[in-house]
Write an enzyme that holds these catalytic residues in place. Structure first.
Site, short mmCIF file in Angstrom:
data_model
loop_
_atom_site.label_atom_id
_atom_site.label_comp_id
_atom_site.label_asym_id
_atom_site.label_seq_id
_atom_site.Cartn_x
_atom_site.Cartn_y
_atom_site.Cartn_z
N SER A 61 0.37 -0.73 0.02
CA SER A 61 0.11 0.35 -0.52
C SER A 61 1.34 1.12 0.02
O SER A 61 0.23 2.74 0.14
CB SER A 61 -0.84 -0.07 1.04
OG SER A 61 -0.04 0.23 2.29
N THR B 47 -1.53 3.53 3.04
CA THR B 47 -0.87 4.29 3.72
C THR B 47 -0.18 3.97 4.77
O THR B 47 -0.49 3.46 5.18
CB THR B 47 -2.16 5.50 3.76
OG1 THR B 47 -3.13 5.35 2.04
CG2 THR B 47 -1.17 6.43 3.79
N THR C 2 1.74 6.88 0.42
CA THR C 2 0.68 5.90 0.00
C THR C 2 0.89 5.80 -1.23
O THR C 2 1.49 6.50 -2.57
CB THR C 2 -0.84 6.54 -0.05
OG1 THR C 2 -1.44 5.75 -0.10
CG2 THR C 2 -0.87 7.69 -0.85
N ARG D 196 -5.47 9.44 -10.58
CA ARG D 196 -6.39 9.70 -9.72
C ARG D 196 -5.21 9.93 -8.54
O ARG D 196 -3.97 9.76 -8.02
CB ARG D 196 -7.40 8.81 -8.78
CG ARG D 196 -7.71 8.92 -7.41
CD ARG D 196 -7.21 8.55 -6.91
NE ARG D 196 -8.22 8.02 -5.64
CZ ARG D 196 -7.28 8.04 -4.26
NH1 ARG D 196 -6.33 7.64 -4.33
NH2 ARG D 196 -7.98 7.68 -2.65
N THR E 152 -5.21 7.57 6.83
CA THR E 152 -5.80 6.37 5.98
C THR E 152 -6.73 6.17 5.46
O THR E 152 -7.78 6.47 6.45
CB THR E 152 -4.69 5.01 6.57
OG1 THR E 152 -5.54 4.72 7.55
CG2 THR E 152 -3.32 5.85 6.84
N GLY E 153 -7.05 5.30 4.57
CA GLY E 153 -8.65 4.40 4.17
C GLY E 153 -8.56 5.43 3.36
O GLY E 153 -7.96 6.14 2.08
N1 GLY Z 1 -5.51 7.60 1.59
C1 GLY Z 1 -5.00 6.56 0.71
C2 GLY Z 1 -5.90 6.94 -0.51
O1 GLY Z 1 -6.75 7.35 -0.90
O2 GLY Z 1 -4.77 8.00 -1.65
#
Ligand code: GLY
Length: 354
Positions: free
Chosen positions: A93, A206, A224, A234, A257-258
């Protein structure tokens, strides 16, 4: 997705209809935990904090803590700790070995912030460089800009001597292939008939790393590979100052994170730091930011079927964390290393996944 009412369907339909016409008579939102959070545990003196538990925590926090104890160099300390997961292909990640985008290209996001100057730097959609937080640090220290993206960020890194490398490990390529072959039954990609397990999960990961030195100055990093199988280009919350990372040297630091889109549209880490400024404990401040995400979705009639987690440290070394989803068996963790050794703290969560 368990919902009878998905976010994608809702947003797609919402463009031409009034909200009232779209809301089902009874929305089935999951039960919300309302347990109180007390003051959290406190690290002693110089410390390195990270958004992981027992598995990654010691190996991430140790190199930073060693630097902090020997030289007191705060920026070197947080950078070296964050580099651990960036360089480790086992972490899928962050950095090298991260899950690629929908075109099977690994694109990395990272940000860094230094308390005493309130300066910051970030990179987004960076390809081919294993340690994006080190590039973000150079953006902060060696330019008068804050954010570089895509090919420009890569060229900047190369000018500073970074090597362009292949970030796609065989393991990550196979995860991508499994996703590609199962994502649609309307394209020409076919999964093998047997022996391959379906995996429809969108991977997010992340890591957040904070440091506090013996002057109580603070610094932080978020890094991340972003949402697995994302649309090329993105950018998530991690390189956005105030979203995936924020700190104020007089208050403390916060990171997320998330699901990054939710963190961006609630200015999540900024919110956590501002709540700590108002006297909330790090645990409480993180909880408020999670509740904000749930509230804005609830207001729009959207079921929360994703997770976000915040971690925070205040100026006194008190740490905390909170997540939207968790369980007794799998709570959110924050960890830290200080002169007393390695510690973890399990935070609370709003939705019990059982
Ligand atoms: N929190 C990492 C992302 O959405 O890219």
């Amino acid at each position: 997705m368990s919902a009878s009412f998905s976010r994608r369907k809702f947003l797609g339909a919402a463009s031409g209809l009034s909200l009232g016409a779209l809301l089902p008579a009874k929305l089935a939102f999951p039960a919300i935990h309302t347990s109180k959070t007390a003051r959290g545990p406190k690290g002693k003196g110089p410390m390195i904090v990270c958004s992981r538990g027992e598995r990654w925590g010691p190996k991430v926090t140790q190199p930073g803590f060693d630097i902090l104890s020997k030289s007191g160099k705060l920026m070197d300390a947080v950078e070296k700790s964050a580099n651990v997961t960036e360089l480790d292909p086992e972490d899928m990640s962050v950095g090298y070995g991260g899950i690629p985008n929908e075109e099977c290209v690994v694109q990395l996001d990272s940000s860094i912030m230094y308390g005493p100057t309130h300066n910051c730097g970030s990179v987004a959609s960076l390809e081919g460089i294993k340690t994006p937080c080190s590039v973000a640090r150079l953006v902060m220290e060696r330019t008068d800009h804050i954010m570089l993206v895509g090919p420009g960020a890569q060229r900047f890194a190369v000018m500073h001597g970074f090597q362009i490398e292949n970030l796609l490990t065989d393991k990550a390529r196979q995860v991508w292939l499994r996703w590609k072959e199962n994502v649609s039954d309307k394209d020409d990609w076919l999964a093998p008939q047997e022996g391959v397990e379906k995996n429809g999960k969108r991977v997010t990961g992340t890591i957040n790393v904070f440091g506090k030195d013996d002057q109580a100055d603070i610094a932080g990093i978020t890094t991340t590979s972003g949402l697995g199988f994302k649309i090329p280009g993105r950018v998530g919350d991690s390189p956005i100052i105030g979203a995936g990372l924020y700190l104020d040297n007089e208050v403390g630091a916060a990171g997320a994170t998330g699901r990054g889109e939710e963190v961006i549209r609630t200015c999540g880490s900024f919110l956590v730091v501002e709540e700590m400024r108002r006297g909330k404990s790090p645990d409480e401040a993180c909880k408020i930011a999670c509740e904000r995400i749930v509230a804005i979705n609830k207001r729009a009639g959207v079921e929360v079927d994703f997770n976000d987690k915040y971690v925070a440290m205040n100026k006194d070394g008190e740490v905390g964390c909170y997540a939207i989803m968790g369980s007794k068996k799998n709570p959110p963790y924050v960890c830290w290393m200080d002169s007393d050794g390695f510690h973890t703290h399990a935070g609370g969560f709003l939705i019990d996944q059982g």
